[in-house]
Scaffold this active site. Structure first.
Site, short mmCIF file in Angstrom:
data_model
loop_
_atom_site.label_atom_id
_atom_site.label_comp_id
_atom_site.label_asym_id
_atom_site.label_seq_id
_atom_site.Cartn_x
_atom_site.Cartn_y
_atom_site.Cartn_z
N GLY A 9 0.83 -1.21 0.00
CA GLY A 9 0.00 0.00 0.00
C GLY A 9 0.86 1.25 0.00
O GLY A 9 2.10 1.19 -0.02
N GLN A 10 0.17 2.42 0.04
CA GLN A 10 0.89 3.71 -0.02
C GLN A 10 1.88 3.83 1.14
O GLN A 10 3.03 4.27 0.95
CB GLN A 10 -0.12 4.87 0.04
CG GLN A 10 0.52 6.25 -0.09
CD GLN A 10 -0.40 7.40 0.26
OE1 GLN A 10 -1.42 7.23 0.94
NE2 GLN A 10 -0.03 8.58 -0.17
N ARG A 34 -1.49 -9.52 -2.28
CA ARG A 34 -1.10 -9.74 -3.69
C ARG A 34 0.42 -9.79 -3.83
O ARG A 34 1.15 -9.38 -2.93
CB ARG A 34 -1.71 -8.65 -4.57
CG ARG A 34 -1.47 -7.24 -4.12
CD ARG A 34 -2.44 -6.26 -4.80
NE ARG A 34 -2.42 -4.96 -4.15
CZ ARG A 34 -1.55 -3.99 -4.44
NH1 ARG A 34 -0.64 -4.18 -5.38
NH2 ARG A 34 -1.58 -2.83 -3.80
N TYR A 139 -15.59 3.41 7.21
CA TYR A 139 -14.13 3.47 7.43
C TYR A 139 -13.84 4.02 8.84
O TYR A 139 -13.09 3.45 9.60
CB TYR A 139 -13.50 4.36 6.36
CG TYR A 139 -12.02 4.58 6.46
CD1 TYR A 139 -11.51 5.85 6.74
CD2 TYR A 139 -11.12 3.55 6.24
CE1 TYR A 139 -10.14 6.07 6.79
CE2 TYR A 139 -9.75 3.76 6.29
CZ TYR A 139 -9.27 5.04 6.56
OH TYR A 139 -7.92 5.25 6.61
C1 VAH Z 1 -8.39 8.27 3.23
N1 VAH Z 1 -5.99 8.66 2.99
O1 VAH Z 1 -8.57 9.27 2.57
C2 VAH Z 1 -7.00 8.04 3.83
C3 VAH Z 1 -6.90 8.65 5.21
C4 VAH Z 1 -7.26 10.74 6.53
C5 VAH Z 1 -7.39 10.10 5.23
O2 VAH Z 1 -7.56 7.89 6.17
O3 VAH Z 1 -9.27 7.46 3.43
#
Ligand code: VAH
Length: 318
Positions: A9-10, A34, A139
């Site tokens: 990931g990033q 992956r 999230y």
């Molecule tokens: C997102 N880059 O945009 C992530 C992060 C605070 C942003 O959690 O979901």
């Protein structure tokens, strides 16, 4: 010895690169769902691991015996909003597996939370370390639940859990995977290729941001901090800047005077951005483990444009 989940990931690609440089490649086990087909990582041990597979996660930890697990596997905000059940499965069950490994094999566990752990009812400016956390995105729900789980594993079983609430992360090596703050990465790529950018986040929308070298150094600094100084664990507010699209455009125009910015707002990601803080108070991280970022908008912009021109070669017209 260190194990990283979500290593492609990033954050993961840059963390593994730095850890292998600092600790020796053979001491850093990189895992991801992956294969590293793009060869994003420097040489070193690599295993395919779906973080949801608790049995395989435990097998890898039992075999490699990491002192620290950086659990980075997860779906970001915009992708999660499109597939909430999958986001819950990956983000929660993956974190449970990492914490169970920490409990059984006595590894310390790093957990990446986010500014997304705060919601509309939280103070938006200089958001405090300890305040209301009622996010309205799946999230954010997974981040708050994971923060509470990590605190519980520390209090109940003494697992050395630590974590930070990341702002939007900006980098030129690996693209972020479906976040809301990704506009702040896209804008640099488009600036050098097209000399212009159409932002899906509206003018005047402030969010905390950070250049990835500061994020990587901060994670390692936290995991190496003296535990007796830590009053908080999961997770620390950290930030280095807060800006809105017009301010990035102005910083880019110092290098590309003709750069043009316009808007085509995406209501889904705009609603997510509007629910998040405008700026965090990161005084607890500064007091408890000397958090002190190096990059601001101007120095990040200069470094991003320089490196993107090198990376994109002929595609970089500006
Ligand atoms: C997102 N880059 O945009 C992530 C992060 C605070 C942003 O959690 O979901």
């Amino acid at each position: 010895k260190i194990m990283v989940s979500g290593c492609l990931g990033q954050i993961g690609t840059e963390l593994v690169t730095k850890l292998r440089h600092d600790y020796g490649a053979e001491n850093v086990l990189a895992t991801d769902i992956r294969e590293d087909t793009a060869h994003a990582l420097p040489e070193g041990p690599f295993v395919i691991l779906d973080a949801r597979d608790g049995k395989k996660y435990a097998e890898q930890v039992e075999k490699f015996k990491p002192d620290t697990i950086y659990h980075l596997a997860g779906l970001l905000s915009a992708t999660a909003e499109k597939n909430p059940q999958l986001a819950w499965d990956i983000n929660i069950n993956g974190t449970c597996n990492a914490l169970e490994c920490g409990r059984i094999y006595h590894s310390a566990v790093f957990f990446p939370s986010s500014i997304a752990a705060f919601g509309p009812g939280t103070p938006h400016d200089k958001t405090p370390q300890d305040t209301l956390q009622r996010p309205n995105t799946i999230y954010g729900v997974t981040k708050v639940a994971s923060e509470l789980l990590a605190e519980y594993y520390h209090k109940k079983w003494g697992v050395d859990t630590r974590g930070v609430r990341f702002p939007g992360l900006i980098s030129y090596k690996t693209l972020p995977g479906g976040g809301t703050t990704d506009y702040a990465v896209d804008i640099y790529y488009q600036a050098v290729q097209q000399g212009r950018y159409t932002s899906y986040i509206a003018r005047g929308t402030y969010m905390d941001m950070m250049y990835i070298p500061d994020a990587i150094d901060g994670m390692i600094q936290l995991m190496e901090a003296d535990p007796s100084r830590l009053i908080h664990r999961c997770c620390f507010n950290i930030t280095s800047m807060s800006f809105e699209p017009e301010q990035v455009a102005a910083a880019i125009r110092a290098h590309i005077p003709s750069f043009a910015l316009d808007y085509a707002v995406d209501p889904v990601r705009q609603a997510i951005a509007d629910s998040w803080p405008n700026s965090l108070d990161d005084s607890a991280a500064r007091a408890e483990w000397d958090w002190n970022p190096k990059y601001d908008l101007e120095s990040m912009t200069a470094d991003m444009l320089k490196n993107l021109r090198a990376k994109l070669g002929g595609q970089a017209k500006f």
